[in-house]
Design an enzyme around this catalytic site. Structure first.
Site, PDB file in Angstrom:
ATOM      1  N   ASP A   1      33.956  33.511  40.792  1.00  0.00           N
ATOM      2  CA  ASP A   1      34.514  34.756  39.551  1.00  0.00           C
ATOM      3  C   ASP A   1      33.683  34.432  38.413  1.00  0.00           C
ATOM      4  O   ASP A   1      33.253  33.282  38.190  1.00  0.00           O
ATOM      5  CB  ASP A   1      36.125  34.301  39.472  1.00  0.00           C
ATOM      6  CG  ASP A   1      36.571  35.390  38.759  1.00  0.00           C
ATOM      7  OD1 ASP A   1      36.030  36.497  38.301  1.00  0.00           O
ATOM      8  OD2 ASP A   1      37.852  35.133  37.849  1.00  0.00           O
TER       9      ASP A   1
ATOM     10  N   ASN B   1      39.583  44.429  46.137  1.00  0.00           N
ATOM     11  CA  ASN B   1      38.408  44.740  45.337  1.00  0.00           C
ATOM     12  C   ASN B   1      37.969  46.115  45.643  1.00  0.00           C
ATOM     13  O   ASN B   1      36.950  46.443  44.922  1.00  0.00           O
ATOM     14  CB  ASN B   1      37.237  43.851  45.856  1.00  0.00           C
ATOM     15  CG  ASN B   1      37.632  42.444  45.113  1.00  0.00           C
ATOM     16  OD1 ASN B   1      36.851  41.236  45.595  1.00  0.00           O
ATOM     17  ND2 ASN B   1      38.112  42.441  43.955  1.00  0.00           N
TER      18      ASN B   1
HETATM   19  C1  FPP Z   1      34.257  38.274  41.160  1.00  0.00           C
HETATM   20  O1  FPP Z   1      33.696  38.410  39.666  1.00  0.00           O
HETATM   21  C2  FPP Z   1      33.342  38.438  42.060  1.00  0.00           C
HETATM   22  C3  FPP Z   1      33.118  39.429  43.012  1.00  0.00           C
HETATM   23  C4  FPP Z   1      34.423  40.052  43.356  1.00  0.00           C
HETATM   24  C5  FPP Z   1      31.986  39.482  44.015  1.00  0.00           C
HETATM   25  C6  FPP Z   1      31.450  38.102  44.521  1.00  0.00           C
HETATM   26  C7  FPP Z   1      30.446  38.531  45.329  1.00  0.00           C
HETATM   27  C8  FPP Z   1      28.989  37.805  45.149  1.00  0.00           C
HETATM   28  C9  FPP Z   1      28.889  36.586  44.484  1.00  0.00           C
HETATM   29  C10 FPP Z   1      27.755  38.324  45.997  1.00  0.00           C
HETATM   30  C11 FPP Z   1      27.759  38.404  47.345  1.00  0.00           C
HETATM   31  C12 FPP Z   1      28.268  37.246  47.966  1.00  0.00           C
HETATM   32  C13 FPP Z   1      27.455  36.359  49.132  1.00  0.00           C
HETATM   33  C14 FPP Z   1      28.158  35.325  49.745  1.00  0.00           C
HETATM   34  C15 FPP Z   1      25.933  36.492  49.329  1.00  0.00           C
HETATM   35  P1  FPP Z   1      33.924  39.510  38.822  1.00  0.00           P
HETATM   36  O2  FPP Z   1      33.289  40.805  39.055  1.00  0.00           O
HETATM   37  O3  FPP Z   1      35.641  39.647  38.968  1.00  0.00           O
HETATM   38  O4  FPP Z   1      33.631  38.982  37.525  1.00  0.00           O
HETATM   39  P2  FPP Z   1      34.613  39.173  36.003  1.00  0.00           P
HETATM   40  O5  FPP Z   1      35.906  38.674  35.983  1.00  0.00           O
HETATM   41  O6  FPP Z   1      33.659  38.465  34.863  1.00  0.00           O
HETATM   42  O7  FPP Z   1      34.512  40.641  35.667  1.00  0.00           O
END
Ligand code: FPP
Length: 248
Positions: A27, A75
């Protein structure tokens, strides 16, 4: 000198008391990007790099299972462009992984319902799992993709109901083990340690069944800034905790 002795905090870790399974909610990508005046997708790209670094570090430490939350059943509510960017990053990662996997010795698995994904990504996931199965590896990395803990339990409950209808399970006496046999994680140990970066203090539908007795650690560090050193620090804290599993 052994790898873990050369690296800062890792040198102070007790190798005999490392968690067998670490799970991470990746996150903070969006906030990391915003803080740099970049689009959210740049944060996910940085997060994907961090994932690669941390998976390799876990392998070097000798942690046999790592599970990461890449995309939840919720998501899909994000803007279309962001969803496509995350799927694109996964596709890119898997294409690279197919070449590197045997060399890196990282076995990949996917937890979640892959049916709503694009045909290309689904085939790539299947192919990655197929190649992974064919060799011995020091670490298994589970990527949770279109995954939700409640959805996973519901599917397992439905499967048990079917087993009962077929006369293969007794509805009044089936056990936790019977249900767990239908979870994505059926053949691996439960997570010992669940880490959530970015300062949010909630579980967000992640490994609800499996984490019943996990140790939790919440850190302020945003996922793209999460380093092997930060993981070592958290592992040190984990090793100082007393796990009682309901006992005294
Ligand atoms: C949460 O941060 C993150 C996600 C929903 C996506 C995670 C995806 C990756 C790291 C990329 C692909 C993965 C792999 C395994 C290659 P957020 O967007 O909710 O962050 P925020 O809370 O700061 O908005």
């Amino acid at each position: 000198m052994a790898f873990w002795k050369r690296r800062g905090q890792a040198g102070t870790l007790d190798r005999g008391r490392l968690p067998r399974h670490v799970a991470i909610i990746m996150d903070g990508n969006g906030r990391w990007a915003k803080g740099r005046g970049l689009p959210r997708t740049a944060g996910h790209a940085a997060g994907a790099e961090t994932f690669r670094t941390i998976a390799t570090h876990c392998k070097h430490l000798g942690i046999p299972y790592l599970t990461v939350y890449a995309f939840s059943t919720e998501n899909w509510k994000r803007p279309k462009e962001e969803v496509s960017a995350i799927m694109g990053l996964l596709e890119k990662y898997l294409l690279e992984a197919a070449e590197k996997m045997a060399k890196d010795k990282i076995r990949l698995r996917f937890f979640g319902d892959l049916t709503p994904l694009s045909r290309e990504l689904r085939l790539l996931c299947d192919e990655t799992e197929r190649i992974s199965r064919s060799y011995e590896s020091e670490i298994q990395v589970n990527i949770c993709l279109n995954y939700g803990g409640r959805d996973e339990i519901l599917r397992a409950a439905r499967a048990c109901a079917r087993d009962c209808m077929d006369g293969n399970l007794d509805p009044d006496n089936f056990t936790e083990k019977d249900l767990a046999r239908h979870l994505y994680s059926k053949d691996i140990p439960d997570p010992d340690l669940v880490i959530r970066p970015s300062g949010e203090v909630r579980i967000s539908n992640f490994l609800l069944w499996q984490s019943a007795y996990a140790e939790y650690y919440f850190t302020q560090v945003l996922w793209p800034d999460f380093t092997p050193g930060e993981l070592d620090r958290i592992l040190g804290i984990y090793q100082r905790r007393q796990r009682r599993f309901g006992g005294v």
